[in-house]
Write an enzyme that holds these catalytic residues in place. Structure first.
Site, PDB file in Angstrom:
ATOM      1  N   ARG A 151      44.160  -6.964 108.901  1.00 52.16           N
ATOM      2  CA  ARG A 151      43.683  -6.028 107.912  1.00 52.16           C
ATOM      3  C   ARG A 151      42.525  -5.231 108.676  1.00 52.16           C
ATOM      4  O   ARG A 151      41.491  -5.575 109.199  1.00 52.16           O
ATOM      5  CB  ARG A 151      43.027  -6.853 106.985  1.00 52.16           C
ATOM      6  CG  ARG A 151      42.589  -5.887 105.572  1.00 52.16           C
ATOM      7  CD  ARG A 151      42.254  -6.590 104.629  1.00 52.16           C
ATOM      8  NE  ARG A 151      41.077  -7.622 104.608  1.00 52.16           N
ATOM      9  CZ  ARG A 151      40.608  -8.179 103.536  1.00 52.16           C
ATOM     10  NH1 ARG A 151      41.183  -8.237 102.220  1.00 52.16           N
ATOM     11  NH2 ARG A 151      39.763  -9.355 103.521  1.00 52.16           N
ATOM     12  N   THR A 185      40.030   0.588 106.224  1.00 49.95           N
ATOM     13  CA  THR A 185      40.901   1.052 105.046  1.00 49.95           C
ATOM     14  C   THR A 185      41.291  -0.346 104.319  1.00 49.95           C
ATOM     15  O   THR A 185      41.981  -0.044 103.249  1.00 49.95           O
ATOM     16  CB  THR A 185      42.231   1.773 105.755  1.00 49.95           C
ATOM     17  OG1 THR A 185      42.908   0.830 106.691  1.00 49.95           O
ATOM     18  CG2 THR A 185      41.393   2.874 106.723  1.00 49.95           C
ATOM     19  N   ASP A 206      37.530 -16.971 103.762  1.00 51.03           N
ATOM     20  CA  ASP A 206      38.421 -16.637 104.709  1.00 51.03           C
ATOM     21  C   ASP A 206      39.438 -17.567 105.020  1.00 51.03           C
ATOM     22  O   ASP A 206      38.762 -18.559 105.670  1.00 51.03           O
ATOM     23  CB  ASP A 206      37.857 -15.541 106.022  1.00 51.03           C
ATOM     24  CG  ASP A 206      38.853 -15.190 106.724  1.00 51.03           C
ATOM     25  OD1 ASP A 206      39.787 -15.794 107.309  1.00 51.03           O
ATOM     26  OD2 ASP A 206      38.844 -14.084 107.009  1.00 51.03           O
ATOM     27  N   ASP A 229      39.628 -18.242 108.845  1.00 48.92           N
ATOM     28  CA  ASP A 229      38.383 -18.915 109.508  1.00 48.92           C
ATOM     29  C   ASP A 229      38.099 -20.327 109.092  1.00 48.92           C
ATOM     30  O   ASP A 229      37.746 -21.260 110.116  1.00 48.92           O
ATOM     31  CB  ASP A 229      37.259 -18.138 109.009  1.00 48.92           C
ATOM     32  CG  ASP A 229      37.157 -16.801 109.666  1.00 48.92           C
ATOM     33  OD1 ASP A 229      37.901 -16.646 110.861  1.00 48.92           O
ATOM     34  OD2 ASP A 229      36.448 -15.904 109.302  1.00 48.92           O
TER      35      ASP A 229
END
Length: 213
Positions: free
Chosen positions: A108, A112, A204, A207
């Site tokens: 990602r 944006t 996340d 992670d």
């Protein structure tokens, strides 16, 4: 997004919800998170494959001959969105070890929030396969939409999308882009924050699976 959308399936089995709650806790270790994800994925796999086609074969039991039903796992393609999808993939393969596996690498863009592809590898003869795309989070929906768009170009028989968590924004985006794709999730959380993370979420997923930051 309608809570009665027949293409959105929330798997609310008590064992699924129990393990998801343990995973959400910020105190959960990498080892614990990874183990719980594998177990939760196995549980979700039973629901996702509920309508998998079977065929009759004749077998011999210790007492007599009978006709039983079996699945053809080779006709199923599990597609992992790298890198976090690997955690769900392992659980699904425990249930359907004969499935073929594809990978699509997306990251990602932090500015944006759009998905950028860097890897794409699918099994052969996708036109005879039912595809299950796996990724722990359906947040903005950009990665899922990009992945499914690429997979559709291989002309598979069907596509399902499986995630641990999503939110109204993610569901809306994916349903609008690919209205023929069924979404399976363990929870639809409240919303996205300004950084594109699901709230309350679990952080996340990549992670937490791999112990990175």
């Amino acid at each position: 997004m309608s809570p009665f959308d027949p293409f959105v399936h929330v798997i609310d089995h008590p064992l699924v919800q129990h393990k998801l709650t343990l995973m959400r806790q910020k105190t959960a270790s990498t080892t614990s998170f990874r183990t719980l994800l594998n177990e939760l994925a196995m549980l979700m796999a039973y629901e996702v494959t509920r309508d998998m086609p079977t065929q009759e074969i004749q077998i011999d039991t210790p007492l007599e001959t009978m006709t039983g039903r079996v699945i053809d796992g080779k006709k199923l393609a599990l597609v992992s969105i790298l890198r976090a999808g690997t955690g769900i993939l392992d659980g699904f393969l425990s249930v359907v070890p004969g499935a073929r596996v594809g990978h699509i690498g997306l990251y990602r863009d932090p500015t944006t929030l759009q998905a950028v592809e860097y890897y794409f590898k699918m099994p052969k003869e996708m036109e005879v396969r039912d595809v299950v795309v796996v990724d722990p989070m359906l947040a903005t929906g950009h990665s899922a939409i990009a992945a499914i768009t690429r997979i559709k170009a291989t002309r598979p028989k069907s596509i399902k999308f499986v995630c641990l968590l999503t939110c109204p924004e993610g569901v809306k985006a994916l349903r609008e882009a690919h209205p023929d794709v069924h979404i399976f999730t363990a929870a639809i959380d409240r919303q996205l924050n300004s950084h594109g993370y699901i709230l309350p979420g679990l952080g996340d997923a990549g992670d937490r699976i791999f112990g990175t930051q």
